[in-house]
Every structure is written in C-alpha cells, then in structure tokens.
Scaffold this active site. Structure first.
Site: not given
Length: 433
Positions: A277, A311-312, A330
């Site tokens: 995350d 991280g991404d 979503h």
C-alpha cells in the site's frame, strides 16, 4: 390503447391470482408456524452463517416473489417508493439517533408502548408513532396490534449500539452525509460535468477522503467501513478454499491497515501474509502488527516488517504466488484496472496454485442483487468508480493475462471471491518467449 379483456381472459386472470394468493398465504403460515421457526432462524441468526443451500433457495424465492410483485404492483406506487424513499431512510436515522433499539433491549419481554418509548427517548409520542409505523411495516421492530407494544425483532436488533456488526454506524453515516452526497447525482451524470456527485454537493475538487478529513468525518468513515468489514469477515473466510494456500504468503494488494489479512491469518494458522500500500498506510499497518498495543500484534511473526511494503500498485508489484485485493478495484476505471491486473500478472511467481483473488461485488439484477447496485451508485458518486458484472470481470481478466477460474458467492458479505488464474494462452506465450 389495448383492447379490453374478454370475460374469459378476466376469469383466467382472477383464477390465477386467487390460486397464487392461496399458495402464498399457505406458505407464509407454514413459515410462521412453531415447527418452522427453528428452521427459519438458521437463515437469520446473527451469530453464525446460514446454511448455504437454504440461503440460496431463499434468495431464489425472494427474486421470484419480487418479479411477481413487479408484474402486479401499480406504477404510481413504484414511483412513490422512489420519490418518497427518503422517508424510510430518515425514519431509520431517527430510530438510531434516539437509541430506540437499546431502550427496547433493556425493557422486559412485554415490550413498550409508544408513550413509554417516547418518555424514555425524549420524543413526541405522536410523531414517534408515525415514524414507528413506517419502520414496522418494513419489518424493523415487532408490533403487537392488541397490546400496542413494540419489541425488537431480528432486524432492529442488528442496530443495537453494542452489536458486534455495528450496523448502526452505517445508518448514521450513509443516512446523513452520503444521503446529502446523493443530491449531486442528477448533475453529475450530465456529459459536460467533470466532477462527481460528492464534489458537486460539497462544492469541492477534493476527493472524498481529503474532504472528509478536513470536515473531521474521517474517523466515522473508518469506523463504519471497519465495522462492515468485521460483519462480513465470517463469510469471506468460510466461503473460499483458502486452505489451498497452505503455508504460503498472501500479499494483500491495497490492503490498508490489514483487517482482512488478520482475519484470514487467524483462521488459517499456517498462512503468512503481507501488504502492499502507500507509504503512509504502511506506516500505520506497521504499528498495528508490530507495536505491542496493536490489535494484530499476535500475528507479527507471520507478517514480518519486510512484508509490509510501501509502493504503488499502478507501477510495480512485488513477486508473490498468491495475491488478494479487497474493495480496491471498484475505485478505478477500466484502463487503470487493466494496468493493475497486468502489473500483478507480470510479477506472479508461476506455480500450480498461483492466483489473484479479487473480493468485489458481482453487479447483478434481481431483488437479491440490489446491494451490488447500491454499491455501484455509491462508488460512482463518491470516487468516480464502479462495481462490475461477471461479464465485465471476465473481459478485464482476459485482456490482462488472466482467466476467471470461478466466482464464489459469500454468505452475509457484499463481495464475491473472483478467482483469477494465469490464462493458459498467456502462460504458453511466456514459456516460448
């Protein structure tokens, strides 16, 4: 204008409706009988999951009855349920704000009259009576027409302030702030409008989390969503074959503070876990898993610090065999979802059990699918996001190197487990590259 019914057609319709009424009345009486109460309670107990076969059968019955209702109900009543639907929402808000459920829980088994409830809650008796009439006709609270006394029933009991599911928080937040956000829906769907409903209603360009934080509402949002996660965890843990993972490590992509991962690891003591995350979120997760006062401190050895990864996921994902994503995709439109799925696919360590388990709604029609549609609109108005149907999930999987192995429904949960495995064609291409 349609031709009038012939006498024969009218007689046939009347005969069909009379037969239907007799059958429905007889079935209702059976379900109400003492001999069936224990069976019915297996569907509605809030302490354990319902029998899966009975739940599926009951869901089919509800869908069929609703389809029948749609054939018979006058159109103006259908419209009234929409343009007067705010009445039900705000009456429920009133009951929660007055803590009527808590008050009735402390009363004796005979229940309380409206006057007694009004005295205990500080309400106008006449207005309270009007509110309760709406709620009891929606099966919220039990009412004895002879003694004129109210008691909690299986539905209202879920709103007790100490109930483990904490649904009362949803009534408070979604019945007020999210209710206000919905005012922006009509304008937000116009082609020339870039902002979504929440931004329009609050007149801001901030995303919902930034705006809620500025207003001091973020703790309520986290408390509400956290309670919902706890309420849905039993079905999520029970209704997917997590045992197949064994002692492998699950990387929860976008896993936040780790509530879902913790529930999974506590049920499967051989399993290990990690979270990917944003840096700020990972800092918070570290305190939850590795500070002695953290709620997941008991899992620290199975979620080591090196597995709490900042991280991404739009750019890169660490290599693991097993990935999960719960209530993440979503938030994103299809191009970004494809980027995320491809990132994970590129990093997947090949193996017979390698997979990505997506926990999201399966957008569907019918009365029993309405929560997925409510969720779809909520994502649209608060995050410019969306829920997706099985067809959409399969298309996204196919376009990103995956295939949907199976979709698992989950009892008492708003999500399904969408089991993605690397597609055979993609795996073959990689072997020959």
């Amino acid at each position: 204008m349609d031709a009038p019914l012939t006498d024969a057609e009218r007689t046939a319709l009347q005969t069909s409706l009379e037969a239907l009424n007799r059958q429905v009345e007889a079935t209702r009486n059976i379900l109400r009988s003492n001999s069936q109460k224990a069976l019915l309670q297996t569907l509605h107990t809030d302490q354990e999951l319902p029998d899966p076969a009975l739940e599926a059968l009951a869901g089919k019955t509800i869908n069929l009855l609703h389809e029948t209702q749609q054939l018979l109900e006058p159109g103006h009543l259908v419209l009234a349920d929409h343009f007067l639907g705010y009445v039900s929402t705000k009456c429920l808000c009133a009951a929660v704000e007055l803590k009527l459920v808590d008050i009735l829980a402390d009363a004796d088994e005979a229940g309380m009259t409206v006057d007694e409830l009004a005295d205990a809650s500080g309400a106008h008796p006449d207005r309270l009576q009007q509110v309760l009439r709406v709620l009891r006709n929606d099966n919220i609270f039990d009412y004895d027409a002879v003694s004129h006394r109210y008691r909690n029933n299986r539905v209202s009991a879920l709103l007790h302030s100490e109930h483990w599911t904490q649904w009362h928080n949803w009534v408070d937040l979604y019945g007020n702030e999210f209710y206000d956000i919905a005012r922006g829906i009509p304008r937000s769907i116009r082609r020339e409008e870039a902002r979504w409903a929440a931004q329009i209603n609050f007149d801001t360009n901030d995303d919902m989390f930034t705006y809620f934080q500025a207003q001091g509402w973020l703790p309520r949002l986290h408390r509400t969503l956290g309670g919902g996660a706890i309420a849905q965890a039993p079905g999520i843990v029970a209704d997917y074959p997590w045992h197949e993972i064994g002692s492998r490590t699950v990387l929860d992509v976008g896993g936040g503070g780790g509530g879902f991962l913790a529930s999974l690891l506590r049920e499967y003591p051989q399993m290990r876990g990690g979270i990917l995350d944003l840096p700020r979120t990972i800092e918070h997760a570290c305190t939850l898993f590795h500070e002695p006062q953290g709620p997941y401190f008991d899992l620290r050895e199975r979620v080591p610090r090196e597995n709490l990864i900042a991280g991404d996921f739009l750019k890169a994902v660490p290599a693991f065999e097993i990935y999960t994503m719960k209530w993440v995709l979503h938030d994103w439109k299809d191009p970004d979802v494809l980027t995320i799925l491809r990132c994970i696919r590129a990093s997947l360590i090949p193996g017979p059990d390698s997979r990505l388990v997506i926990l999201e709604s399966n957008l569907s029609d019918g009365q029993m699918g309405r929560l997925s549609r409510y969720g779809d609109i909520n994502m649209m108005m608060t995050a410019n996001g969306q829920e997706r149907s099985e067809e959409q999930w399969r298309a996204l999987a196919a376009a990103s190197g995956w295939e949907v192995s199976r979709i698992y429904p989950m009892r008492r949960a708003w999500v399904c487990a969408i089991d993605l495995r690397p597609s055979a064609s993609e795996s073959g291409d990689r072997k020959h590259s």
